[in-house]
Design a protein around this motif. Structure first.
Motif, PDB file in Angstrom:
ATOM      1  N   UNK A  54       0.841  -1.201   0.000  1.00  0.00           N
ATOM      2  CA  UNK A  54       0.000   0.000   0.000  1.00  0.00           C
ATOM      3  C   UNK A  54       0.874   1.249   0.000  1.00  0.00           C
ATOM      4  N   UNK A  55       1.939   1.234   0.806  1.00  0.00           N
ATOM      5  CA  UNK A  55       2.818   2.404   0.872  1.00  0.00           C
ATOM      6  C   UNK A  55       3.518   2.656  -0.461  1.00  0.00           C
ATOM      7  N   UNK A  56       4.030   1.611  -1.085  1.00  0.00           N
ATOM      8  CA  UNK A  56       4.777   1.808  -2.323  1.00  0.00           C
ATOM      9  C   UNK A  56       3.855   2.155  -3.498  1.00  0.00           C
ATOM     10  N   UNK A  57       2.832   1.342  -3.723  1.00  0.00           N
ATOM     11  CA  UNK A  57       1.923   1.581  -4.853  1.00  0.00           C
ATOM     12  C   UNK A  57       1.074   2.821  -4.601  1.00  0.00           C
ATOM     13  N   UNK A  58       0.524   2.934  -3.397  1.00  0.00           N
ATOM     14  CA  UNK A  58      -0.277   4.117  -3.071  1.00  0.00           C
ATOM     15  C   UNK A  58       0.538   5.385  -3.181  1.00  0.00           C
ATOM     16  N   UNK A  59       1.775   5.351  -2.681  1.00  0.00           N
ATOM     17  CA  UNK A  59       2.645   6.513  -2.793  1.00  0.00           C
ATOM     18  C   UNK A  59       2.933   6.877  -4.238  1.00  0.00           C
ATOM     19  N   UNK A  60       3.185   5.873  -5.084  1.00  0.00           N
ATOM     20  CA  UNK A  60       3.456   6.130  -6.508  1.00  0.00           C
ATOM     21  C   UNK A  60       2.237   6.753  -7.189  1.00  0.00           C
ATOM     22  N   UNK A  61       1.054   6.215  -6.913  1.00  0.00           N
ATOM     23  CA  UNK A  61      -0.167   6.772  -7.504  1.00  0.00           C
ATOM     24  C   UNK A  61      -0.395   8.207  -7.042  1.00  0.00           C
ATOM     25  N   UNK A  62      -0.120   8.465  -5.780  1.00  0.00           N
ATOM     26  CA  UNK A  62      -0.274   9.814  -5.246  1.00  0.00           C
ATOM     27  C   UNK A  62       0.744  10.759  -5.878  1.00  0.00           C
ATOM     28  N   UNK A  63       1.970  10.321  -6.065  1.00  0.00           N
ATOM     29  CA  UNK A  63       3.007  11.160  -6.689  1.00  0.00           C
ATOM     30  C   UNK A  63       2.586  11.592  -8.086  1.00  0.00           C
ATOM     31  N   UNK A  64       2.125  10.646  -8.910  1.00  0.00           N
ATOM     32  CA  UNK A  64       1.762  11.009 -10.289  1.00  0.00           C
ATOM     33  C   UNK A  64       0.355  11.583 -10.380  1.00  0.00           C
ATOM     34  N   UNK A  65      -0.406  11.454  -9.307  1.00  0.00           N
ATOM     35  CA  UNK A  65      -1.750  12.028  -9.306  1.00  0.00           C
ATOM     36  C   UNK A  65      -2.737  11.194 -10.097  1.00  0.00           C
ATOM     37  N   UNK A  66      -2.629   9.887  -9.997  1.00  0.00           N
ATOM     38  CA  UNK A  66      -3.548   8.985 -10.705  1.00  0.00           C
ATOM     39  C   UNK A  66      -4.404   8.247  -9.679  1.00  0.00           C
ATOM     40  N   UNK A  67      -5.705   8.449  -9.744  1.00  0.00           N
ATOM     41  CA  UNK A  67      -6.590   7.853  -8.746  1.00  0.00           C
ATOM     42  C   UNK A  67      -6.258   8.382  -7.369  1.00  0.00           C
ATOM     43  N   UNK A  68      -5.900   9.651  -7.319  1.00  0.00           N
ATOM     44  CA  UNK A  68      -5.377  10.262  -6.105  1.00  0.00           C
ATOM     45  C   UNK A  68      -6.300  10.105  -4.911  1.00  0.00           C
TER      46      UNK A  68
END
Length: 139
Positions: A54-68
């Motif tokens: 969750x931390x790695x994938x969620x963080x990546x999605x949050x960084x790029x702003x996809x499904x934020x």
């Protein structure tokens, strides 16, 4: 206040990117055994494995702003779980149980779930394209 209001979306975007990168680092520690970690954990090891994912994938999605908003809501829940299940039994207050970071992440991600990604997000690009397509269809 007008000057501050104009920079709101950009400030949220910088906030989202910085927090997302920091969150990804925690996931990378758990999943890959890097960044000062004592070793990698399997994604099947409860609760560290799913938390790392969750931390790695969620963080990546949050960084790029996809499904934020969804990624932030899931990340917030994971950090609330970490606080109440892992940290809170060791003491009542976050300063006593070393749960400050989990508590802060839970609230930060809840805030992002409500504010959205700000500027510079894939979500914004997708929304813009959908508006353009809708305009062309209705024209």
């Amino acid at each position: 206040m007008n000057v501050l209001d104009r920079g709101r979306d950009h400030a949220i975007a910088v906030f989202r990117i910085v927090v997302g990168v920091l969150f990804m680092c925690h996931g990378a520690q758990k999943l890959f055994g890097v960044l000062g970690s004592k070793g990698a954990v399997s994604i099947t090891d409860w609760p560290a494995g799913p938390a790392g994912l969750i931390e790695f994938v969620g963080g990546a999605l949050i960084v790029i702003g996809l499904g934020t908003r969804v990624a932030a809501l899931i990340s917030s829940g994971a950090m609330a779980y970490a606080y109440f299940v892992v940290h809170q039994p060791a003491g009542l207050l976050p300063i006593q149980n070393k749960g400050e970071l989990a508590a802060v992440y839970a609230w930060v991600f809840l805030l992002l779930a409500f504010t959205g990604p700000g500027s510079w997000a894939v979500d914004k690009v997708i929304a813009s394209r959908r508006r353009q397509e809708h305009t062309l269809v209705n024209a």
